[in-house]
Design an enzyme around this catalytic site. Structure first.
Site, PDB file in Angstrom:
ATOM      1  N   CYS A  72       0.816  -1.224   0.000  1.00 34.07           N
ATOM      2  CA  CYS A  72       0.000   0.000   0.000  1.00 34.07           C
ATOM      3  C   CYS A  72       0.839   1.258   0.000  1.00 34.07           C
ATOM      4  O   CYS A  72       0.300   2.365   0.022  1.00 34.07           O
ATOM      5  CB  CYS A  72      -0.954  -0.047   1.184  1.00 34.07           C
ATOM      6  SG  CYS A  72      -1.869  -1.596   1.182  1.00 34.07           S
ATOM      7  N   HIS A 108      -2.171   8.070   6.165  1.00 34.35           N
ATOM      8  CA  HIS A 108      -2.409   6.778   5.527  1.00 34.35           C
ATOM      9  C   HIS A 108      -3.650   6.117   6.140  1.00 34.35           C
ATOM     10  O   HIS A 108      -4.343   5.364   5.453  1.00 34.35           O
ATOM     11  CB  HIS A 108      -1.190   5.880   5.697  1.00 34.35           C
ATOM     12  CG  HIS A 108      -1.318   4.537   5.057  1.00 34.35           C
ATOM     13  ND1 HIS A 108      -1.349   4.381   3.693  1.00 34.35           N
ATOM     14  CD2 HIS A 108      -1.467   3.293   5.585  1.00 34.35           C
ATOM     15  CE1 HIS A 108      -1.484   3.093   3.411  1.00 34.35           C
ATOM     16  NE2 HIS A 108      -1.571   2.408   4.536  1.00 34.35           N
ATOM     17  N   GLU A 145       0.075   5.332  13.520  1.00 33.86           N
ATOM     18  CA  GLU A 145       0.491   6.447  12.655  1.00 33.86           C
ATOM     19  C   GLU A 145       0.529   7.762  13.432  1.00 33.86           C
ATOM     20  O   GLU A 145       1.438   8.578  13.245  1.00 33.86           O
ATOM     21  CB  GLU A 145      -0.455   6.567  11.453  1.00 33.86           C
ATOM     22  CG  GLU A 145      -0.050   7.701  10.504  1.00 33.86           C
ATOM     23  CD  GLU A 145      -0.877   7.726   9.231  1.00 33.86           C
ATOM     24  OE1 GLU A 145      -1.817   6.921   9.099  1.00 33.86           O
ATOM     25  OE2 GLU A 145      -0.574   8.567   8.360  1.00 33.86           O
ATOM     26  N   LYS A 173      -9.250   8.077   3.160  1.00 28.31           N
ATOM     27  CA  LYS A 173      -9.798   6.729   2.948  1.00 28.31           C
ATOM     28  C   LYS A 173     -11.210   6.587   3.506  1.00 28.31           C
ATOM     29  O   LYS A 173     -11.927   5.658   3.134  1.00 28.31           O
ATOM     30  CB  LYS A 173      -8.872   5.669   3.551  1.00 28.31           C
ATOM     31  CG  LYS A 173      -7.573   5.508   2.773  1.00 28.31           C
ATOM     32  CD  LYS A 173      -6.729   4.370   3.287  1.00 28.31           C
ATOM     33  CE  LYS A 173      -5.417   4.265   2.523  1.00 28.31           C
ATOM     34  NZ  LYS A 173      -4.456   5.358   2.848  1.00 28.31           N
ATOM     35  N   HIS A 189      -9.735   2.044   0.506  1.00 29.46           N
ATOM     36  CA  HIS A 189      -8.293   1.833   0.433  1.00 29.46           C
ATOM     37  C   HIS A 189      -7.912   1.341  -0.955  1.00 29.46           C
ATOM     38  O   HIS A 189      -8.211   0.208  -1.323  1.00 29.46           O
ATOM     39  CB  HIS A 189      -7.871   0.822   1.498  1.00 29.46           C
ATOM     40  CG  HIS A 189      -6.395   0.743   1.709  1.00 29.46           C
ATOM     41  ND1 HIS A 189      -5.485   1.389   0.889  1.00 29.46           N
ATOM     42  CD2 HIS A 189      -5.653   0.112   2.660  1.00 29.46           C
ATOM     43  CE1 HIS A 189      -4.269   1.140   1.312  1.00 29.46           C
ATOM     44  NE2 HIS A 189      -4.336   0.367   2.384  1.00 29.46           N
ATOM     45  N   PHE A 196       2.024  -3.334   3.926  1.00 25.24           N
ATOM     46  CA  PHE A 196       2.374  -4.667   4.419  1.00 25.24           C
ATOM     47  C   PHE A 196       3.830  -4.942   4.036  1.00 25.24           C
ATOM     48  O   PHE A 196       4.220  -4.729   2.884  1.00 25.24           O
ATOM     49  CB  PHE A 196       1.495  -5.743   3.757  1.00 25.24           C
ATOM     50  CG  PHE A 196       0.163  -5.979   4.436  1.00 25.24           C
ATOM     51  CD1 PHE A 196      -0.298  -5.160   5.445  1.00 25.24           C
ATOM     52  CD2 PHE A 196      -0.620  -7.062   4.046  1.00 25.24           C
ATOM     53  CE1 PHE A 196      -1.525  -5.396   6.059  1.00 25.24           C
ATOM     54  CE2 PHE A 196      -1.858  -7.304   4.656  1.00 25.24           C
ATOM     55  CZ  PHE A 196      -2.301  -6.475   5.662  1.00 25.24           C
TER      56      PHE A 196
END
Lengths: 411, 79
Positions: free
Chosen positions: A166, A306, A317, A335, A340, A399
């Site tokens: 991502c 994010h 975050e 998002k 996403h 990831f």
């Protein structure tokens, strides 16, 4: 101070769950619309999947592309082409505005051509070798979107495809910055593309318990930083920027949206999917972006987060933001509206960050009704907020523990 | 099946696969030089032609089919 190797953004392109182009997407974000809806594809029912919602494209690519071009491209390549053409045109480029040896393309994707892989495997199983398309490999390879965009503009300085889940789209923009700063290219078409709303990714993410199952209220399912968040909503789309060396753009009289002033990349070295709860890797990426931009943390008025709407990730975050920048930046998380977009997320949200600077307005975080008390930062909710910004940071994490931060400043 | 029918059927396949207008798919045209069809599309066209006309087009034969006319003649000889 402007130097010749400053990196400016001259063109934007996108196709997202909120709109088929940048302007429609931006307007929908400010209007507080959601791109999430019920996923009516037959495989949801067939496999009795727990997730029955998705952020599907507002405009299907096959409505935009010529029929034969569409059939030769995986859906992830289709969206890349659509966004790239918009950005190229928006930048005022044509066939003779840049030496092709000085033009590069960098388009990342998280998953690549999963739809093609599945479709072609079905054909192989049902009908045997003869029915497998000779285009299978160029359609499923993760460098496919980059390669097709590269061919479209005949780029010869290099065509690259960062793959960092991502963070891929943001990493593409970071690579573009590096190529311009090191003098490898004058113009780079860069961003991310993703289109993998199909059975295996949904099943896999579901088994990892990372997706929202708020199936009865699709438009409320993606809710970053809200106490009621229960996972992300899978989306599809593409975001592409045209980046140029500042003096090159000035010499051709290009309009400038703003600057990609600095970039930071790092890796967690912690876990394959979980973010480091201390946020140290993410904080190092943000700090590096500020350092390369020559910015002080106090200059940063806004972070486009994010935040994917997962219980653990969103808070980690904010820990990183507090570490690297402090308590003062105003946050948002697109998002909530977009879902996403995986490998496209960083690029689309980079565009949103840049437009926030240009227009002096930060879109609200959709569905943020009750701020998680662990967040302890100012997150825009309810309606857009007008703020004059000297600098803003866009985060993207993936990831694998990939962290990318981009620092944007006004034109 | 007449050569004319084969040409018409082949033209439909070429239009479907490569987007060349069926009217342009005439016997004297070269697939590569005139119709701008790449080797990947030629494989797709051959598979569809095999299904449509009930013939086999082995790879070494396919390589010899330079023009639409070559393909029509080959298919007519095997059908």
């Amino acid at each position: 101070m402007t130097t010749n190797h400053d990196v400016v953004v001259t063109g934007l392109g996108a196709t997202t769950p909120l709109g088929g182009d940048v302007a429609t997407t931006w307007d929908a974000l400010l209007a507080g619309r959601s791109g999430v809806s019920t996923n009516n594809m037959d495989w949801v029912e067939r496999f009795d999947l727990p997730v029955r919602i998705a952020a599907q494209l507002a405009v299907d690519p096959t409505e935009v592309l010529p029929r034969v071009e569409a059939r030769r491209l995986d859906r992830s390549e289709q969206v890349a082409m659509i966004a790239a053409r918009e950005a190229w045109k928006d930048a005022g480029h044509s066939d003779d505005t840049v030496d092709k040896d000085r033009l590069a393309v960098i388009v990342g994707t998280g998953i690549g051509g999963a739809m093609t892989l599945l479709n072609q495997d079905d054909l192989l199983e049902e009908h045997g070798l003869r029915k497998v398309s000779p285009l299978t490999v160029p359609m499923l390879m993760p460098n496919g979107p980059a390669a097709h965009v590269g061919l479209e503009f005949k780029a010869r300085a290099g065509v690259h495809a960062p793959v960092s889940a991502c963070a891929s789209g943001a990493e593409a923009l970071a690579w573009a910055w590096r190529m311009i700063r090191t003098g490898e290219a004058d113009v780079v078409v860069a961003g991310g593309a993703e289109a993998c709303i199909c059975a295996i990714p949904v099943a896999g993410f579901s088994q990892a318990r990372t997706m929202s199952t708020r199936n009865d209220e699709p438009e409320k399912a993606s809710r970053p930083f809200d106490t009621g968040r229960d996972g992300f909503v899978l989306g599809e789309g593409a975001g592409i920027m045209v980046l140029e060396r500042a003096d090159f753009a000035a010499a051709r009289g290009a309009k400038v949206y703003g600057r990609l002033a600095g970039i930071g990349t790092s890796s967690d070295g912690y876990h394959i999917t979980a973010p480091d709860p201390e946020g140290t890797g993410q904080a190092r990426a943000i700090s590096a972006a500020l350092r390369t931009a020559g910015l002080d943390p106090s200059d940063v008025g806004h972070v486009n987060c994010h935040a994917t709407s997962t219980p653990v990730g969103d808070v980690a975050e904010t820990v990183a933001i507090r570490k690297a920048i402090g308590d003062h930046p105003v946050l948002n998380a697109p998002k909530g509206a977009l879902g996403h977009l995986l490998g496209a997320a960083g690029a689309v949200e980079g565009i949103v960050t840049l437009l926030s600077i240009r227009d002096g307005v930060i879109p609200q975080t959709l569905n943020l009704d009750n701020l998680d008390p662990a967040v302890e930062l100012d997150v825009v909710a309810g309606e857009p907020r007008k703020v004059k910004l000297e600098a803003a940071v866009n985060d993207a994490f993936g990831f694998g523990g990939h962290n990318v931060a981009l620092a944007f400043t006004p034109a | 099946m007449s050569n004319e029918d084969i040409q018409k059927g082949l033209a439909e396949i070429v239009e479907e696969v490569a987007g060349v207008a069926a009217d342009d798919v005439t016997v004297e045209k070269s697939f590569v030089d005139d119709l701008d069809i790449d080797s990947l599309s030629m494989v797709e066209i051959a598979v569809q032609a095999e299904d449509k006309f009930g013939v086999k087009i082995p790879d070494d034969e396919l390589a010899n089919l330079k023009t639409v006319g070559d393909a029509v003649t080959y298919i007519a000889s095997k059908a």
